[in-house]
Design an enzyme around this catalytic site. Structure first.
Site, PDB file in Angstrom:
ATOM      1  N   GLU A 181       6.226 -11.934  -0.228  1.00 18.15           N
ATOM      2  CA  GLU A 181       5.718 -11.428   1.053  1.00 18.15           C
ATOM      3  C   GLU A 181       6.364 -10.085   1.349  1.00 18.15           C
ATOM      4  O   GLU A 181       7.488  -9.830   0.924  1.00 18.15           O
ATOM      5  CB  GLU A 181       6.041 -12.486   2.125  1.00 18.15           C
ATOM      6  CG  GLU A 181       5.812 -12.115   3.565  1.00 18.15           C
ATOM      7  CD  GLU A 181       4.366 -11.922   3.966  1.00 18.15           C
ATOM      8  OE1 GLU A 181       3.706 -11.078   3.345  1.00 18.15           O
ATOM      9  OE2 GLU A 181       3.914 -12.585   4.915  1.00 18.15           O
ATOM     10  N   ASP A 182       5.658  -9.221   2.072  1.00 21.37           N
ATOM     11  CA  ASP A 182       6.228  -7.908   2.381  1.00 21.37           C
ATOM     12  C   ASP A 182       7.308  -7.989   3.457  1.00 21.37           C
ATOM     13  O   ASP A 182       8.391  -7.445   3.315  1.00 21.37           O
ATOM     14  CB  ASP A 182       5.137  -6.892   2.772  1.00 21.37           C
ATOM     15  CG  ASP A 182       4.214  -7.395   3.878  1.00 21.37           C
ATOM     16  OD1 ASP A 182       4.404  -8.532   4.374  1.00 21.37           O
ATOM     17  OD2 ASP A 182       3.288  -6.657   4.250  1.00 21.37           O
ATOM     18  N   LYS A 189      13.113  -9.339   9.260  1.00 22.08           N
ATOM     19  CA  LYS A 189      13.490  -8.882  10.605  1.00 22.08           C
ATOM     20  C   LYS A 189      13.859 -10.118  11.407  1.00 22.08           C
ATOM     21  O   LYS A 189      13.057 -10.628  12.175  1.00 22.08           O
ATOM     22  CB  LYS A 189      12.276  -8.230  11.283  1.00 22.08           C
ATOM     23  CG  LYS A 189      12.191  -6.735  11.190  1.00 22.08           C
ATOM     24  CD  LYS A 189      11.263  -6.124  12.226  1.00 22.08           C
ATOM     25  CE  LYS A 189       9.805  -6.421  12.044  1.00 22.08           C
ATOM     26  NZ  LYS A 189       8.898  -5.543  12.791  1.00 22.08           N
ATOM     27  N   ASP A 248       8.641 -11.490  10.068  1.00 26.06           N
ATOM     28  CA  ASP A 248       8.961 -11.049  11.434  1.00 26.06           C
ATOM     29  C   ASP A 248       9.041 -12.274  12.337  1.00 26.06           C
ATOM     30  O   ASP A 248      10.077 -12.939  12.381  1.00 26.06           O
ATOM     31  CB  ASP A 248       7.894 -10.044  11.887  1.00 26.06           C
ATOM     32  CG  ASP A 248       8.167  -9.468  13.266  1.00 26.06           C
ATOM     33  OD1 ASP A 248       9.315  -9.533  13.734  1.00 26.06           O
ATOM     34  OD2 ASP A 248       7.223  -8.939  13.876  1.00 26.06           O
ATOM     35  N   ARG A 298       0.786   2.849   3.418  1.00 24.42           N
ATOM     36  CA  ARG A 298       1.133   1.831   2.412  1.00 24.42           C
ATOM     37  C   ARG A 298       1.698   2.479   1.153  1.00 24.42           C
ATOM     38  O   ARG A 298       2.493   1.889   0.451  1.00 24.42           O
ATOM     39  CB  ARG A 298      -0.112   1.008   2.036  1.00 24.42           C
ATOM     40  CG  ARG A 298      -0.637   0.104   3.159  1.00 24.42           C
ATOM     41  CD  ARG A 298      -1.619  -0.902   2.568  1.00 24.42           C
ATOM     42  NE  ARG A 298      -2.410  -1.597   3.552  1.00 24.42           N
ATOM     43  CZ  ARG A 298      -2.052  -2.712   4.188  1.00 24.42           C
ATOM     44  NH1 ARG A 298      -0.875  -3.236   3.938  1.00 24.42           N
ATOM     45  NH2 ARG A 298      -2.857  -3.286   5.053  1.00 24.42           N
ATOM     46  N   PHE A 339       8.985  -1.317  14.435  1.00 21.96           N
ATOM     47  CA  PHE A 339       7.789  -1.388  13.602  1.00 21.96           C
ATOM     48  C   PHE A 339       7.932  -0.453  12.411  1.00 21.96           C
ATOM     49  O   PHE A 339       8.057   0.761  12.563  1.00 21.96           O
ATOM     50  CB  PHE A 339       6.545  -1.012  14.422  1.00 21.96           C
ATOM     51  CG  PHE A 339       5.271  -1.257  13.690  1.00 21.96           C
ATOM     52  CD1 PHE A 339       4.748  -2.535  13.576  1.00 21.96           C
ATOM     53  CD2 PHE A 339       4.590  -0.200  13.093  1.00 21.96           C
ATOM     54  CE1 PHE A 339       3.564  -2.766  12.880  1.00 21.96           C
ATOM     55  CE2 PHE A 339       3.405  -0.427  12.392  1.00 21.96           C
ATOM     56  CZ  PHE A 339       2.897  -1.704  12.292  1.00 21.96           C
ATOM     57  N   VAL A 340       7.934  -1.018  11.208  1.00 17.23           N
ATOM     58  CA  VAL A 340       8.146  -0.221  10.001  1.00 17.23           C
ATOM     59  C   VAL A 340       6.873  -0.071   9.182  1.00 17.23           C
ATOM     60  O   VAL A 340       5.968  -0.909   9.242  1.00 17.23           O
ATOM     61  CB  VAL A 340       9.260  -0.824   9.107  1.00 17.23           C
ATOM     62  CG1 VAL A 340      10.609  -0.786   9.816  1.00 17.23           C
ATOM     63  CG2 VAL A 340       8.929  -2.247   8.665  1.00 17.23           C
ATOM     64  N   LYS A 372      -2.350  -7.470   2.143  1.00 16.49           N
ATOM     65  CA  LYS A 372      -2.333  -6.423   1.150  1.00 16.49           C
ATOM     66  C   LYS A 372      -0.953  -5.782   1.049  1.00 16.49           C
ATOM     67  O   LYS A 372      -0.652  -5.073   0.117  1.00 16.49           O
ATOM     68  CB  LYS A 372      -3.324  -5.297   1.549  1.00 16.49           C
ATOM     69  CG  LYS A 372      -4.767  -5.722   1.551  1.00 16.49           C
ATOM     70  CD  LYS A 372      -5.659  -4.530   1.931  1.00 16.49           C
ATOM     71  CE  LYS A 372      -5.996  -4.686   3.400  1.00 16.49           C
ATOM     72  NZ  LYS A 372      -7.006  -3.704   3.865  1.00 16.49           N
ATOM     73  N   GLY A 373      -0.119  -6.045   2.039  1.00 13.55           N
ATOM     74  CA  GLY A 373       1.162  -5.358   2.129  1.00 13.55           C
ATOM     75  C   GLY A 373       2.100  -5.586   0.951  1.00 13.55           C
ATOM     76  O   GLY A 373       3.012  -4.812   0.707  1.00 13.55           O
TER      77      GLY A 373
HETATM   78  P1  5GP Z   1       4.948 -12.620  11.201  1.00  9.26           P
HETATM   79  O1  5GP Z   1       3.907 -13.682  11.236  1.00  9.26           O
HETATM   80  O2  5GP Z   1       6.193 -12.989  10.468  1.00  9.26           O
HETATM   81  O3  5GP Z   1       5.222 -12.078  12.562  1.00  9.26           O
HETATM   82  O4  5GP Z   1       4.301 -11.365  10.521  1.00  9.26           O
HETATM   83  C1  5GP Z   1       3.974 -11.305   9.222  1.00  9.26           C
HETATM   84  C2  5GP Z   1       3.061 -10.146   8.941  1.00  9.26           C
HETATM   85  O5  5GP Z   1       2.991  -9.231  10.053  1.00  9.26           O
HETATM   86  C3  5GP Z   1       3.574  -9.326   7.797  1.00  9.26           C
HETATM   87  O6  5GP Z   1       3.123  -9.834   6.574  1.00  9.26           O
HETATM   88  C4  5GP Z   1       3.018  -7.960   8.107  1.00  9.26           C
HETATM   89  O7  5GP Z   1       1.713  -7.859   7.612  1.00  9.26           O
HETATM   90  C5  5GP Z   1       3.003  -7.901   9.611  1.00  9.26           C
HETATM   91  N1  5GP Z   1       4.209  -7.218  10.163  1.00  9.26           N
HETATM   92  C6  5GP Z   1       5.273  -7.775  10.780  1.00  9.26           C
HETATM   93  N2  5GP Z   1       6.183  -6.849  11.127  1.00  9.26           N
HETATM   94  C7  5GP Z   1       5.669  -5.667  10.721  1.00  9.26           C
HETATM   95  C8  5GP Z   1       6.154  -4.313  10.762  1.00  9.26           C
HETATM   96  O8  5GP Z   1       7.242  -3.965  11.259  1.00  9.26           O
HETATM   97  N3  5GP Z   1       5.334  -3.364  10.217  1.00  9.26           N
HETATM   98  C9  5GP Z   1       4.130  -3.637   9.653  1.00  9.26           C
HETATM   99  N4  5GP Z   1       3.424  -2.631   9.151  1.00  9.26           N
HETATM  100  N5  5GP Z   1       3.660  -4.911   9.583  1.00  9.26           N
HETATM  101  C10 5GP Z   1       4.416  -5.912  10.102  1.00  9.26           C
HETATM  102 MG    MG Z   2       1.733  -9.221   5.176  1.00 10.14          MG
END
Ligand code: 5GP
Ligand code: MG
Length: 186
Positions: A104-105, A136, A108, A170, A157-158, A48-49
């Site tokens: 994508e939002d 990130k 990470d 959000r 963490f943002v 949903k982000g």
């Molecule tokens: P990844 O698989 O790249 O670690 O993470 C992807 C998902 O993790 C993002 O779409 C998001 O939903 C969540 N996520 C990763 N880092 C953050 C962060 O700093 N803050 C928040 N609120 N969600 C994050």
């Molecule tokens: Mg996401």
């Protein structure tokens, strides 16, 4: 504890302001619009982000496109990526032979998007690219580079502009680091 009347009270540092978000999306949106003009892309949003970013970016592109959404989960509501990808909702359209752009939002660890890319690639799109609002790179655990990035941010963490903590924040118009006091007792 989550502040009950003022979301900004829970923000340690603002990393990206509202104005910076709008002007950068206009800039990247123009580039993407030029790149995808005449290609009738399917633009996929990862719920949903992505919601505020998706709305603003697709308008900034100013070209004909078809829209679709999917929902996956790797965080399970908390702050640590579980590493396991769960599909909550798949897209509705067939992407075979189509130009696909994923919005994508935040990128990470990259675990979520990498797994998602593999699944979508098997469906035979003509092209498959990623545009992320935030990157990130310090958190990366798998090899994956977004094709287009609006902002590179440091570790931490943002929340805001679509990103949540327990579904809150959000609707914050900027992106900021959440104060530790908000989640340390959870
Ligand atoms: P990844 O698989 O790249 O670690 O993470 C992807 C998902 O993790 C993002 O779409 C998001 O939903 C969540 N996520 C990763 N880092 C953050 C962060 O700093 N803050 C928040 N609120 N969600 C994050
Ligand atoms: Mg996401």
């Amino acid at each position: 504890m989550i502040h009950e009347t003022d979301m900004m009270q829970d923000i340690e540092t603002v990393l990206v302001t509202e104005e910076e978000i709008h002007s950068r999306i206009r800039e990247v949106g123009k580039q993407l619009g030029d790149l995808y003009r005449g290609k009738n892309p399917i633009v996929i949003g990862v719920l949903k982000g992505v919601v505020p970013f998706y709305a603003e970016m697709t308008q900034a592109m100013q070209i004909p496109m078809q829209e679709d959404f999917l929902s996956v989960s790797s965080y399970g509501g908390g702050m640590q990526s579980s590493g396991k990808l769960t599909f909550r909702k798949d897209i509705d359209q067939d992407i075979r032979g189509r130009h696909v752009l994923i919005l994508e939002d935040i990128l990470d660890t990259g675990v979520t998007l990498k797994a998602l890319l593999e699944i979508l690639r098997e469906r035979g799109p003509a092209s498959l690219k990623i545009c992320t609002l935030l990157d990130k790179p310090s958190g990366r655990k798998v090899e994956l580079d977004p094709d287009y990035t609006c902002f590179v941010i440091p570790d931490g963490f943002v929340v805001g502009y679509g990103l949540d903590y327990k579904e809150y924040y959000r609707n914050l118009p900027c992106v900021g680091i959440l104060k530790k006091s908000v989640y340390q007792d959870d």
